[in-house]
Write a protein that holds these residues in place. Structure first.
Motif, short mmCIF file in Angstrom:
data_model
loop_
_atom_site.label_atom_id
_atom_site.label_comp_id
_atom_site.label_asym_id
_atom_site.label_seq_id
_atom_site.Cartn_x
_atom_site.Cartn_y
_atom_site.Cartn_z
N GLU A 1 0.79 -1.25 -0.07
CA GLU A 1 0.06 -0.09 -0.17
C GLU A 1 0.90 1.16 0.12
OE1 GLU A 1 -1.66 1.54 3.53
OE2 GLU A 1 0.47 1.61 4.02
N PHE B 1 -5.78 -8.99 -7.49
CA PHE B 1 -4.42 -9.38 -8.08
C PHE B 1 -3.53 -9.17 -7.01
CE2 PHE B 1 -7.48 -6.76 -10.85
CZ PHE B 1 -7.78 -7.78 -11.58
N GLU C 1 -3.56 11.21 0.61
CA GLU C 1 -3.13 11.51 2.15
C GLU C 1 -3.30 13.11 2.39
OE1 GLU C 1 -3.11 8.85 3.45
OE2 GLU C 1 -2.41 7.39 1.99
N ARG D 1 -11.67 -2.35 8.40
CA ARG D 1 -10.59 -2.22 7.48
C ARG D 1 -9.51 -3.01 7.89
NH1 ARG D 1 -10.40 -0.31 3.81
NH2 ARG D 1 -8.62 1.00 3.86
N LEU E 1 -6.31 -2.79 7.71
CA LEU E 1 -4.99 -2.13 8.32
C LEU E 1 -5.16 -1.56 9.73
CD1 LEU E 1 -5.81 -0.87 5.14
CD2 LEU E 1 -3.24 -1.24 5.05
N ALA F 1 -15.21 -3.65 -3.00
CA ALA F 1 -14.78 -2.27 -2.50
C ALA F 1 -13.91 -1.67 -3.58
CB ALA F 1 -13.66 -2.70 -1.10
N GLY G 1 -11.19 2.57 -0.16
CA GLY G 1 -11.28 2.51 1.10
C GLY G 1 -10.35 3.44 1.91
N GLY G 2 -10.53 3.81 3.05
CA GLY G 2 -9.69 4.58 3.79
C GLY G 2 -9.76 5.07 5.24
N GLY H 1 -6.84 9.68 4.90
CA GLY H 1 -6.49 9.38 3.42
C GLY H 1 -7.46 8.09 3.11
N PHE H 2 -7.30 8.01 1.71
CA PHE H 2 -8.02 6.89 1.16
C PHE H 2 -7.16 6.33 -0.06
CE2 PHE H 2 -9.68 10.52 -1.26
CZ PHE H 2 -9.54 10.04 -2.58
N VAL I 1 -7.97 4.45 -3.82
CA VAL I 1 -8.95 3.61 -4.69
C VAL I 1 -8.43 2.59 -5.62
CG1 VAL I 1 -10.32 4.19 -6.94
CG2 VAL I 1 -10.13 6.03 -5.13
N GLY I 2 -8.84 1.44 -5.86
CA GLY I 2 -8.34 0.20 -6.73
C GLY I 2 -8.51 0.59 -8.01
P1 HAM Z 1 -7.14 -0.93 1.17
O1 HAM Z 1 -8.60 -1.14 1.44
O2 HAM Z 1 -6.30 -1.99 1.68
O3 HAM Z 1 -6.79 0.38 1.86
O4 HAM Z 1 -7.26 -0.91 -0.33
C1 HAM Z 1 -7.65 0.24 -0.90
C2 HAM Z 1 -8.26 -0.43 -2.37
O5 HAM Z 1 -7.48 -0.85 -3.07
C3 HAM Z 1 -9.45 -1.43 -2.05
O6 HAM Z 1 -10.79 -0.86 -1.73
C4 HAM Z 1 -9.52 -2.00 -3.57
O7 HAM Z 1 -10.16 -1.50 -4.23
C5 HAM Z 1 -8.08 -2.13 -3.80
N1 HAM Z 1 -7.26 -3.30 -3.51
C6 HAM Z 1 -6.65 -3.77 -2.50
N2 HAM Z 1 -6.16 -5.09 -2.77
C7 HAM Z 1 -6.43 -5.16 -4.12
C8 HAM Z 1 -6.15 -6.62 -4.70
N3 HAM Z 1 -5.39 -7.42 -4.31
N4 HAM Z 1 -6.32 -6.44 -6.03
C9 HAM Z 1 -6.96 -5.43 -6.61
N5 HAM Z 1 -7.45 -4.23 -5.88
C10 HAM Z 1 -6.88 -4.07 -4.60
C11 HAM Z 1 -5.33 0.84 1.73
O8 HAM Z 1 -4.66 0.46 0.98
C12 HAM Z 1 -5.04 2.07 2.58
N6 HAM Z 1 -3.35 2.51 2.21
C13 HAM Z 1 -5.66 3.05 2.00
C14 HAM Z 1 -5.67 4.51 2.69
C15 HAM Z 1 -4.90 5.35 2.47
N7 HAM Z 1 -5.74 4.67 4.26
C16 HAM Z 1 -5.59 6.10 4.49
N8 HAM Z 1 -4.94 6.35 3.58
#
Ligand code: HAM
Length: 420
Positions: free
Chosen positions: A82, A122, A131, A258, A260, A280, A283-284, A303-304, A306-307
């Motif tokens: 991430e 993936f 952020e 969440r 994390l 999803a 997310g954030g 922060g958040f 987007v996939g």
């Molecule tokens: P996360 O919910 O782990 O948050 O990932 C955010 C988005 O990344 C998910 O909603 C999804 O759309 C996409 N995603 C996650 N894993 C996969 C995967 N294996 N394949 C495809 N898409 C995926 C974070 O990563 C946090 N860093 C968000 C954040 C930013 N929080 C605060 N600041």
């Protein structure tokens, strides 16, 4: 010879999709800029310790999903799962808090998680990550959520559902964790081995478990919202009120924890019904202690991410991802080919999307290629037309044709195409 394929869970982004990526990225730049965000680019590899300390040692990501390697000097490095941790590392390393109280950053790029690949999931995927540092007022939570929903809508996504929750703070969350542990006492045998272990290491993670018996067991567990301290409760209710002010509909999902560990207070996810199980798109949440936990100043953040692949998969098919060509030059004969060669490249230099065929094929097959390239115009000529100093420009849609004198041809074609 046996062919070599891509690694499972890693996929190519083909030109059609690449075009969509590019369009979505330009919308991201435009929208985020108007909310004061600046782009930062951070490395895709970091010291393993960074992710262990931020995401949490007992999360699935850190326990099972990271691509971690010992580098030659035996330092452990990890392909980032991430971007938040890396952006904060950069924020601290470049001492950004000293020059401005508020810092708004975004970054776009690939992330790596060794999850089981399936539709929408993936092992290498792209995120648009945003952020916001230096503000803890609930307006900033509402602002960033509003921007996320606006951005997703601008890309063309519909039927989105925004879910919000509060995960409390170090004052109130331990009380909730204790209540969850008490609730799960006696039901250990219904839980998967991972969750049995989680009871003592990280009980909130049981809410995130996809195993059916775990989900059924946790279904009637206490709600975190009943354990919030006055400060967290007040913050959460103000976030809701500001979201109302911004006409941003949401539902409260008190079970959302969440994946994390760094979140405090507001957490949110955006879901769509177009994706199946991996529903999803984004997310954030808020992380008020993460910057200081990583050795930085006491700066709150939210922060958040987007996939990107999931967003693209949900976009309505519009034909907007079709490539187009302005002009196809069909030249027959060696003199004509020579003129066409220079003309095609001069036109390209002038910004016209021009193409020609070097293979000396028949007019019919050259025009077939023009259609395939979605060309607006074709310029047709042979050696005879060169001698007569006049070529034919055909509008591929209306089939209207007009003669264009060879003298000043470059300028007149540019004019016709640009005026279209
Ligand atoms: P996360 O919910 O782990 O948050 O990932 C955010 C988005 O990344 C998910 O909603 C999804 O759309 C996409 N995603 C996650 N894993 C996969 C995967 N294996 N394949 C495809 N898409 C995926 C974070 O990563 C946090 N860093 C968000 C954040 C930013 N929080 C605060 N600041």
């Amino acid at each position: 010879m046996e062919k070599i394929t891509a690694i499972r869970g890693f996929k190519d982004i083909l030109p059609q999709d690449s075009l969509l990526f590019w369009k979505v990225e330009s919308i991201a730049h435009e929208v985020f800029n108007s909310f004061g965000y600046r782009e930062i680019r951070v490395p895709i590899v970091e010291k393993t310790e960074l992710f262990k300390r931020s995401i949490g040692e007992t999360t699935d990501i850190v326990e099972k999903e990271m691509y971690t390697f010992a580098d030659r000097d035996n330092e452990y490095i990890t392909l980032r799962p991430e971007a938040t941790a890396s952006v904060i590392r950069a924020y601290i390393e470049h001492n950004m808090s000293s020059s401005e109280q508020i810092t708004k950053l975004f970054t776009i790029g690939p992330m790596f998680r060794r999850e089981r690949p399936q539709k929408g999931r993936f092992r290498q995927f792209n995120q648009i990550d945003v952020e916001f540092f230096g503000e803890e007022k609930p307006q900033s939570d509402a602002e960033i959520i509003f921007m996320l929903m606006h951005f997703l809508t601008r890309t063309g996504l519909r039927n989105l559902e925004l879910e919000i929750n509060s995960l409390g703070c170090p004052d109130c969350r331990p009380l909730f964790s204790k209540a969850v542990i008490n609730f799960l006492k006696g039901s250990e045998s219904n839980l998967c081995p991972d969750c049995q272990r989680r009871i003592s290491t990280n009980p909130l993670r049981v809410f995130d478990c996809k195993v059916e018996t775990c989900a059924a067991t946790i279904a009637n567990a206490p709600r975190i919202l009943d354990f919030l301290c006055a400060d967290c409760e007040n913050h959460f209710s103000q976030v809701q009120s500001f979201l109302h002010d911004l006409n941003t509909p949401f539902i409260i999902n008190a079970r959302m924890v969440r994946g994390l560990d760094y979140y405090t207070k507001t957490a949110f996810e955006v879901k769509t019904n177009a994706l199946g199980a991996q529903n999803a798109v984004a997310g954030g949440g808020r992380y008020n202690s993460l910057v200081s936990d990583l050795g930085g100043p006491e700066v709150p953040g939210i922060g958040f991410a987007v996939g990107f692949e999931r967003l693209i998969a949900c976009l309505p098919e519009e034909g907007s991802n079709k490539f187009r060509t302005d002009l196809f030059i069909a030249a027959l004969g060696s003199k004509a080919q020579k003129t066409a060669f220079s003309l095609t490249n001069e036109l390209r230099r002038a910004g016209v999307i021009a193409e020609m065929d070097y293979s000396d094929k028949s007019l019919k097959s050259q025009l077939k290629r023009a259609d395939k390239l979605n060309s607006s115009f074709s310029l047709i000529f042979g050696d005879k037309e060169i001698d007569e100093k006049q070529v034919l420009l055909r509008n591929m849609q209306t089939k209207d044709q007009q003669a264009v004198p060879l003298d000043g041809m470059l300028d007149s074609i540019i004019k016709i195409i640009k005026e279209r």
